[in-house]
Design a protein around this motif. Structure first.
Motif, PDB file in Angstrom:
ATOM      1  N   GLY A 120      92.952 -62.109 -33.160  1.00 26.39           N
ATOM      2  CA  GLY A 120      93.078 -63.023 -34.231  1.00 26.39           C
ATOM      3  C   GLY A 120      94.657 -63.089 -34.804  1.00 26.39           C
ATOM      4  O   GLY A 120      94.835 -63.926 -35.919  1.00 26.39           O
ATOM      5  N   PHE A 121      95.077 -62.051 -34.448  1.00 28.06           N
ATOM      6  CA  PHE A 121      96.775 -62.101 -35.040  1.00 28.06           C
ATOM      7  C   PHE A 121      97.472 -63.165 -34.420  1.00 28.06           C
ATOM      8  O   PHE A 121      97.432 -63.428 -33.230  1.00 28.06           O
ATOM      9  N   SER A 122      98.588 -63.676 -35.120  1.00 26.64           N
ATOM     10  CA  SER A 122      99.552 -64.684 -34.365  1.00 26.64           C
ATOM     11  C   SER A 122     100.644 -63.562 -33.712  1.00 26.64           C
ATOM     12  O   SER A 122     100.636 -62.349 -33.718  1.00 26.64           O
ATOM     13  N   SER A 123     101.510 -64.145 -32.907  1.00 32.72           N
ATOM     14  CA  SER A 123     102.368 -63.613 -32.037  1.00 32.72           C
ATOM     15  C   SER A 123     103.490 -62.676 -33.155  1.00 32.72           C
ATOM     16  O   SER A 123     103.642 -61.587 -32.759  1.00 32.72           O
ATOM     17  N   GLN A 125     105.089 -57.706 -35.417  1.00 31.82           N
ATOM     18  CA  GLN A 125     105.465 -56.747 -36.517  1.00 31.82           C
ATOM     19  C   GLN A 125     104.476 -55.344 -36.510  1.00 31.82           C
ATOM     20  O   GLN A 125     105.005 -54.358 -37.154  1.00 31.82           O
ATOM     21  N   LEU A 126     103.517 -55.671 -36.168  1.00 34.14           N
ATOM     22  CA  LEU A 126     102.495 -54.394 -36.000  1.00 34.14           C
ATOM     23  C   LEU A 126     102.788 -53.509 -34.815  1.00 34.14           C
ATOM     24  O   LEU A 126     102.791 -52.375 -35.005  1.00 34.14           O
ATOM     25  N   HIS A 127     103.449 -54.366 -33.714  1.00 36.72           N
ATOM     26  CA  HIS A 127     104.015 -53.232 -32.779  1.00 36.72           C
ATOM     27  C   HIS A 127     105.094 -52.446 -33.253  1.00 36.72           C
ATOM     28  O   HIS A 127     105.366 -51.295 -32.913  1.00 36.72           O
ATOM     29  N   ARG A 128     106.012 -53.130 -34.201  1.00 39.58           N
ATOM     30  CA  ARG A 128     107.153 -52.281 -34.732  1.00 39.58           C
ATOM     31  C   ARG A 128     106.811 -51.079 -35.734  1.00 39.58           C
ATOM     32  O   ARG A 128     107.260 -50.019 -35.589  1.00 39.58           O
ATOM     33  N   ARG A 129     105.750 -51.308 -36.321  1.00 41.46           N
ATOM     34  CA  ARG A 129     104.923 -50.497 -37.071  1.00 41.46           C
ATOM     35  C   ARG A 129     104.127 -49.439 -36.348  1.00 41.46           C
ATOM     36  O   ARG A 129     104.540 -48.041 -36.612  1.00 41.46           O
ATOM     37  N   PHE A 130     103.533 -49.692 -35.217  1.00 38.71           N
ATOM     38  CA  PHE A 130     103.165 -48.749 -34.225  1.00 38.71           C
ATOM     39  C   PHE A 130     104.078 -47.894 -33.664  1.00 38.71           C
ATOM     40  O   PHE A 130     104.089 -46.705 -33.654  1.00 38.71           O
ATOM     41  N   LYS A 131     105.204 -48.488 -33.428  1.00 37.52           N
ATOM     42  CA  LYS A 131     106.255 -47.566 -32.807  1.00 37.52           C
ATOM     43  C   LYS A 131     106.858 -46.533 -33.776  1.00 37.52           C
ATOM     44  O   LYS A 131     107.352 -45.621 -33.443  1.00 37.52           O
ATOM     45  N   GLN A 132     106.970 -46.977 -35.063  1.00 38.80           N
ATOM     46  CA  GLN A 132     107.493 -46.406 -35.993  1.00 38.80           C
ATOM     47  C   GLN A 132     106.548 -44.993 -36.269  1.00 38.80           C
ATOM     48  O   GLN A 132     106.817 -43.705 -36.506  1.00 38.80           O
ATOM     49  N   LEU A 133     105.239 -45.539 -36.522  1.00 40.23           N
ATOM     50  CA  LEU A 133     104.195 -44.215 -36.455  1.00 40.23           C
ATOM     51  C   LEU A 133     104.101 -43.465 -35.289  1.00 40.23           C
ATOM     52  O   LEU A 133     103.974 -42.213 -35.496  1.00 40.23           O
ATOM     53  N   GLU A 145      97.054 -51.479 -28.151  1.00 36.92           N
ATOM     54  CA  GLU A 145      95.842 -52.581 -28.253  1.00 36.92           C
ATOM     55  C   GLU A 145      94.642 -51.851 -29.102  1.00 36.92           C
ATOM     56  O   GLU A 145      94.253 -52.718 -29.876  1.00 36.92           O
ATOM     57  N   ASP A 146      94.495 -50.631 -29.121  1.00 31.81           N
ATOM     58  CA  ASP A 146      93.422 -49.998 -29.948  1.00 31.81           C
ATOM     59  C   ASP A 146      93.910 -50.150 -31.333  1.00 31.81           C
ATOM     60  O   ASP A 146      92.935 -50.495 -32.076  1.00 31.81           O
ATOM     61  N   PHE A 147      95.269 -49.691 -31.653  1.00 31.84           N
ATOM     62  CA  PHE A 147      95.709 -49.945 -32.937  1.00 31.84           C
ATOM     63  C   PHE A 147      95.271 -51.335 -33.414  1.00 31.84           C
ATOM     64  O   PHE A 147      94.890 -51.624 -34.471  1.00 31.84           O
ATOM     65  N   LEU A 148      95.767 -52.449 -32.599  1.00 33.79           N
ATOM     66  CA  LEU A 148      95.593 -53.905 -33.035  1.00 33.79           C
ATOM     67  C   LEU A 148      94.070 -54.071 -33.135  1.00 33.79           C
ATOM     68  O   LEU A 148      93.752 -54.696 -34.211  1.00 33.79           O
ATOM     69  N   THR A 149      93.300 -53.501 -32.374  1.00 36.09           N
ATOM     70  CA  THR A 149      91.872 -53.967 -32.503  1.00 36.09           C
ATOM     71  C   THR A 149      91.339 -53.386 -34.001  1.00 36.09           C
ATOM     72  O   THR A 149      90.413 -54.186 -34.551  1.00 36.09           O
ATOM     73  N   ILE A 150      91.773 -52.171 -34.230  1.00 34.04           N
ATOM     74  CA  ILE A 150      91.226 -51.523 -35.725  1.00 34.04           C
ATOM     75  C   ILE A 150      91.988 -52.510 -36.629  1.00 34.04           C
ATOM     76  O   ILE A 150      91.249 -52.811 -37.686  1.00 34.04           O
ATOM     77  N   MET A 151      93.201 -52.910 -36.599  1.00 32.91           N
ATOM     78  CA  MET A 151      94.135 -53.684 -37.838  1.00 32.91           C
ATOM     79  C   MET A 151      93.332 -54.900 -37.877  1.00 32.91           C
ATOM     80  O   MET A 151      93.240 -55.343 -39.058  1.00 32.91           O
ATOM     81  N   SER A 152      92.474 -55.309 -36.826  1.00 28.37           N
ATOM     82  CA  SER A 152      92.079 -56.684 -36.811  1.00 28.37           C
ATOM     83  C   SER A 152      91.052 -56.604 -37.759  1.00 28.37           C
ATOM     84  O   SER A 152      90.404 -57.650 -38.466  1.00 28.37           O
ATOM     85  N   TYR A 153      90.343 -55.552 -37.946  1.00 28.72           N
ATOM     86  CA  TYR A 153      89.045 -55.372 -38.788  1.00 28.72           C
ATOM     87  C   TYR A 153      89.550 -55.785 -40.374  1.00 28.72           C
ATOM     88  O   TYR A 153      88.635 -56.081 -41.111  1.00 28.72           O
ATOM     89  N   PHE A 154      90.823 -55.268 -40.636  1.00 24.36           N
ATOM     90  CA  PHE A 154      91.274 -55.621 -42.099  1.00 24.36           C
ATOM     91  C   PHE A 154      91.828 -57.042 -42.347  1.00 24.36           C
ATOM     92  O   PHE A 154      92.214 -57.040 -43.615  1.00 24.36           O
ATOM     93  N   ARG A 155      91.902 -57.844 -41.321  1.00 26.48           N
ATOM     94  CA  ARG A 155      92.321 -59.037 -41.585  1.00 26.48           C
ATOM     95  C   ARG A 155      91.440 -59.858 -42.707  1.00 26.48           C
ATOM     96  O   ARG A 155      90.423 -59.554 -42.878  1.00 26.48           O
ATOM     97  N   PRO A 156      92.030 -60.605 -43.341  1.00 27.72           N
ATOM     98  CA  PRO A 156      91.258 -61.550 -44.365  1.00 27.72           C
ATOM     99  C   PRO A 156      89.967 -62.293 -43.449  1.00 27.72           C
ATOM    100  O   PRO A 156      90.228 -62.796 -42.401  1.00 27.72           O
ATOM    101  N   ILE A 157      89.064 -62.729 -44.196  1.00 25.70           N
ATOM    102  CA  ILE A 157      87.771 -63.290 -43.603  1.00 25.70           C
ATOM    103  C   ILE A 157      88.306 -64.796 -43.400  1.00 25.70           C
ATOM    104  O   ILE A 157      89.044 -65.343 -44.325  1.00 25.70           O
ATOM    105  N   ASP A 158      88.120 -65.297 -42.120  1.00 30.51           N
ATOM    106  CA  ASP A 158      88.632 -66.742 -41.782  1.00 30.51           C
ATOM    107  C   ASP A 158      87.615 -67.601 -42.778  1.00 30.51           C
ATOM    108  O   ASP A 158      86.342 -67.486 -43.011  1.00 30.51           O
TER     109      ASP A 158
END
Length: 135
Positions: free
Chosen positions: A19-22, A27-35, A86-99
């Motif tokens: 459900g994230f935009s490109s 942005q999350l990929h940059r954060r993942f690489k940083q972490l 991809e695992d990181f994105l999956t978990i981050m998607s749980y924290f997205r605001p409710i649609d």
């Protein structure tokens, strides 16, 4: 050109799964690489360098949520040693605001899933966190 096409196809697939935009995925990929220190996976220790988590009282539950096999849909129990992007994105998607287009039942299911992913709900849906009432 083939690699660019493959990358954009992968991003579209991740958009559909999370459900994230490109832009958000980028942005999350940059954060993942940083972490991860520019590695292909993250381990629990990598979260020790996140200042916003340092004083968070539920830090251990948040970090555990990223490695819980149930949240990663990789098994009924246990913890992963490391996760990929991809695992990181999956978990981050749980924290997205409710649609806002969700009906009441979908909103309730989404909230329960978010609470369960952070360890606040047991598998049977019972609350695992006690709230102290008054003095």
């Amino acid at each position: 050109m083939g690699a660019a096409h493959s990358a954009s196809e992968e991003v579209r697939e991740l958009e559909g799964k999370t459900g994230f935009s490109s832009d958000q995925i980028e942005q999350l990929h940059r954060r993942f690489k940083q972490l991860s220190g520019d590695q292909p996976t993250i381990r629990k220790e990598n979260f020790n360098n996140v200042p916003d988590l340092e004083l968070n009282p539920i830090r251990s539950k948040i970090v555990r949520a990223f490695f819980d096999n149930r949240n990663l849909r990789k098994g009924p129990s246990g913890l992963a040693d490391e996760i990929n992007f991809e695992d990181f994105l999956t978990i981050m998607s749980y924290f997205r605001p409710i649609d806002t287009s969700m009906d009441e039942e979908q909103v309730e299911l989404s909230r329960k899933e978010k609470l369960r992913s952070c360890g606040f709900l047991g598998l049977e849906g019972g609350c695992a966190v006690a709230v102290k009432q008054g003095p």
